[in-house]
Write a protein that holds these residues in place. Sequence first.
Motif, PDB file in Angstrom:
ATOM      1  N   VAL A 187       0.909  -1.273   0.013  1.00 26.45           N
ATOM      2  CA  VAL A 187       0.042  -0.053   0.138  1.00 26.45           C
ATOM      3  C   VAL A 187       0.932   1.296   0.075  1.00 26.45           C
ATOM      4  N   GLU A 188       1.989   1.206   0.236  1.00 23.46           N
ATOM      5  CA  GLU A 188       3.138   2.285   0.398  1.00 23.46           C
ATOM      6  C   GLU A 188       3.210   2.451  -1.159  1.00 23.46           C
ATOM      7  N   LEU A 189       3.681   1.317  -1.888  1.00 27.26           N
ATOM      8  CA  LEU A 189       4.034   1.743  -3.044  1.00 27.26           C
ATOM      9  C   LEU A 189       2.661   1.812  -3.957  1.00 27.26           C
ATOM     10  N   CYS A 190       1.558   1.662  -3.888  1.00 26.91           N
ATOM     11  CA  CYS A 190       0.290   2.055  -4.430  1.00 26.91           C
ATOM     12  C   CYS A 190      -1.124   2.387  -3.557  1.00 26.91           C
ATOM     13  N   PRO A 191      -0.657   3.671  -3.087  1.00 29.35           N
ATOM     14  CA  PRO A 191      -1.857   4.050  -2.022  1.00 29.35           C
ATOM     15  C   PRO A 191      -3.237   3.952  -2.644  1.00 29.35           C
ATOM     16  N   SER A 192      -3.483   3.549  -3.443  1.00 30.28           N
ATOM     17  CA  SER A 192      -4.956   3.387  -3.864  1.00 30.28           C
ATOM     18  C   SER A 192      -5.257   1.932  -4.022  1.00 30.28           C
ATOM     19  N   PHE A 193      -4.599   0.921  -3.567  1.00 28.36           N
ATOM     20  CA  PHE A 193      -4.594  -0.440  -3.731  1.00 28.36           C
ATOM     21  C   PHE A 193      -5.562  -0.893  -2.946  1.00 28.36           C
ATOM     22  N   ALA A 194      -6.825  -1.151  -2.985  1.00 22.49           N
ATOM     23  CA  ALA A 194      -7.956  -1.522  -1.994  1.00 22.49           C
ATOM     24  C   ALA A 194      -7.302  -2.833  -1.847  1.00 22.49           C
ATOM     25  N   LEU A 195      -7.158  -3.770  -2.638  1.00 18.53           N
ATOM     26  CA  LEU A 195      -6.900  -5.191  -2.184  1.00 18.53           C
ATOM     27  C   LEU A 195      -5.659  -5.313  -1.314  1.00 18.53           C
ATOM     28  N   GLY A 196      -4.684  -4.472  -1.254  1.00 12.35           N
ATOM     29  CA  GLY A 196      -3.574  -4.467  -0.449  1.00 12.35           C
ATOM     30  C   GLY A 196      -3.998  -4.065   1.106  1.00 12.35           C
ATOM     31  N   TYR A 197      -4.997  -2.974   1.181  1.00 16.53           N
ATOM     32  CA  TYR A 197      -5.487  -2.774   2.319  1.00 16.53           C
ATOM     33  C   TYR A 197      -6.133  -3.773   2.992  1.00 16.53           C
ATOM     34  N   ALA A 198      -7.212  -4.382   1.965  1.00 16.34           N
ATOM     35  CA  ALA A 198      -7.876  -5.587   2.671  1.00 16.34           C
ATOM     36  C   ALA A 198      -6.840  -6.594   3.268  1.00 16.34           C
ATOM     37  N   GLY A 199      -5.709  -7.002   2.676  1.00 16.65           N
ATOM     38  CA  GLY A 199      -4.909  -7.963   3.005  1.00 16.65           C
ATOM     39  C   GLY A 199      -4.274  -7.399   4.375  1.00 16.65           C
ATOM     40  N   LEU A 200      -3.822  -6.337   4.344  1.00 16.60           N
ATOM     41  CA  LEU A 200      -3.111  -5.570   5.581  1.00 16.60           C
ATOM     42  C   LEU A 200      -4.150  -5.724   6.532  1.00 16.60           C
ATOM     43  N   GLY A 201      -5.733  -5.609   6.538  1.00 13.96           N
ATOM     44  CA  GLY A 201      -6.378  -5.846   7.504  1.00 13.96           C
ATOM     45  C   GLY A 201      -6.450  -7.164   7.901  1.00 13.96           C
ATOM     46  N   TYR A 202      -6.460  -8.458   7.122  1.00 15.29           N
ATOM     47  CA  TYR A 202      -6.320  -9.732   7.355  1.00 15.29           C
ATOM     48  C   TYR A 202      -5.283  -9.761   8.245  1.00 15.29           C
ATOM     49  N   ALA A 203      -4.124  -9.270   7.824  1.00 15.36           N
ATOM     50  CA  ALA A 203      -2.645  -9.583   8.545  1.00 15.36           C
ATOM     51  C   ALA A 203      -2.799  -9.109   9.961  1.00 15.36           C
ATOM     52  N   LEU A 204      -3.163  -7.788  10.215  1.00 17.90           N
ATOM     53  CA  LEU A 204      -3.086  -7.189  11.494  1.00 17.90           C
ATOM     54  C   LEU A 204      -4.245  -7.968  12.311  1.00 17.90           C
ATOM     55  N   ALA A 205      -5.498  -8.439  11.876  1.00 12.36           N
ATOM     56  CA  ALA A 205      -6.316  -9.219  12.529  1.00 12.36           C
ATOM     57  C   ALA A 205      -5.663 -10.530  12.907  1.00 12.36           C
ATOM     58  N   CYS A 206      -5.159 -11.312  12.283  1.00 14.13           N
ATOM     59  CA  CYS A 206      -4.398 -12.426  12.515  1.00 14.13           C
ATOM     60  C   CYS A 206      -3.425 -12.197  13.315  1.00 14.13           C
ATOM     61  N   GLY A 207      -2.397 -11.103  13.228  1.00 12.21           N
ATOM     62  CA  GLY A 207      -1.613 -10.723  14.186  1.00 12.21           C
ATOM     63  C   GLY A 207      -1.851 -10.236  15.458  1.00 12.21           C
ATOM     64  N   GLY A 208      -3.202 -10.284  15.697  1.00 12.90           N
ATOM     65  CA  GLY A 208      -3.597  -9.851  17.031  1.00 12.90           C
ATOM     66  C   GLY A 208      -4.000  -8.444  17.387  1.00 12.90           C
ATOM     67  N   GLN A 209      -4.071  -7.689  15.988  1.00 15.75           N
ATOM     68  CA  GLN A 209      -4.413  -6.225  16.176  1.00 15.75           C
ATOM     69  C   GLN A 209      -5.816  -5.718  15.456  1.00 15.75           C
ATOM     70  N   PRO A 210      -6.875  -6.390  16.002  1.00 16.80           N
ATOM     71  CA  PRO A 210      -8.209  -6.618  14.966  1.00 16.80           C
ATOM     72  C   PRO A 210      -8.650  -4.843  14.878  1.00 16.80           C
ATOM     73  N   GLU A 211      -8.293  -4.074  15.745  1.00 16.57           N
ATOM     74  CA  GLU A 211      -8.995  -2.637  15.591  1.00 16.57           C
ATOM     75  C   GLU A 211      -8.400  -2.008  14.251  1.00 16.57           C
TER      76      GLU A 211
END
Length: 180
Positions: free
Chosen positions: A129-153
Motif C-alpha cells: 500500500v505504500e507503493l500504491c496508496p490506492s490499492f484496495a486489495l492491499g489494504y484488505a490484505g493488510l487488515g487480514y494480517a493485522l487481525a491475524c497478528g492480534g491487532q483487530p482494531e
Amino acid sequence: PQILVAEAARVERKPPQSIDAWDLVMQSVPHMWRMSTQEHTRAQELLRKAIELDGNYAHAHALLGWTYVSMFNLDTRRPIGEFTEEAIAAGARAVALDDEEPWAHLVLGLGHARRRGPVLALKHLSKSVELCPSFALGYAGLGYALACGGQPESGLQALEDAHRLSPRDPFLAIYAPTVR
C-alpha cells in the motif's frame, strides 16, 4: 514531489521484454476475477506462458502468485500449505525482479499471514500500500494480517480504507469476515 519521484522510478523500471508476454498477462486477468478453480487454472496457464516468453516479467510472477493466494479459498482438494508455498515462491521471484511491484508484496504478505508470520506479512502488505496508496486489495490484505497478528482494531481500519477505495470490490468480501 513524491509523485514525480515515483513516476521517474516507474519510467526507469524494466518493461516486459515481449509484447506477447504482456498480451498473455492481459488475457489472464479476466480469469483471475472469476472465482472458480477452473478459471484460476486457466489464468495460471496463461501466466506461465508469459513467464516462458519473459522470465524477468515481475508482474507476471506476481499475478501467478495471486492465483495461488486465491486458490487458498477455492480448491479444497489440495492442502493450503501447498498453495502458500507456491504463492510465496512466485511473490519472492517477483520481488527479486522488481521490489516496487505492489502485487508481489501483496502475495508475499498474504502468504506469510497464512503461515502465521505477522512480522513478514505486515512488512510486505504495508509496502504494497505504500507503493500504491490506492490499492484496495492491499489494504484488505493488510487488515487480514493485522487481525491475524492480534491487532483487530487496526485491521478494521485497514478494511475500512479498502472499502472506501473500492466499495464494490468482490474480493473484499473474502477478507471482511476474517477481520470482523
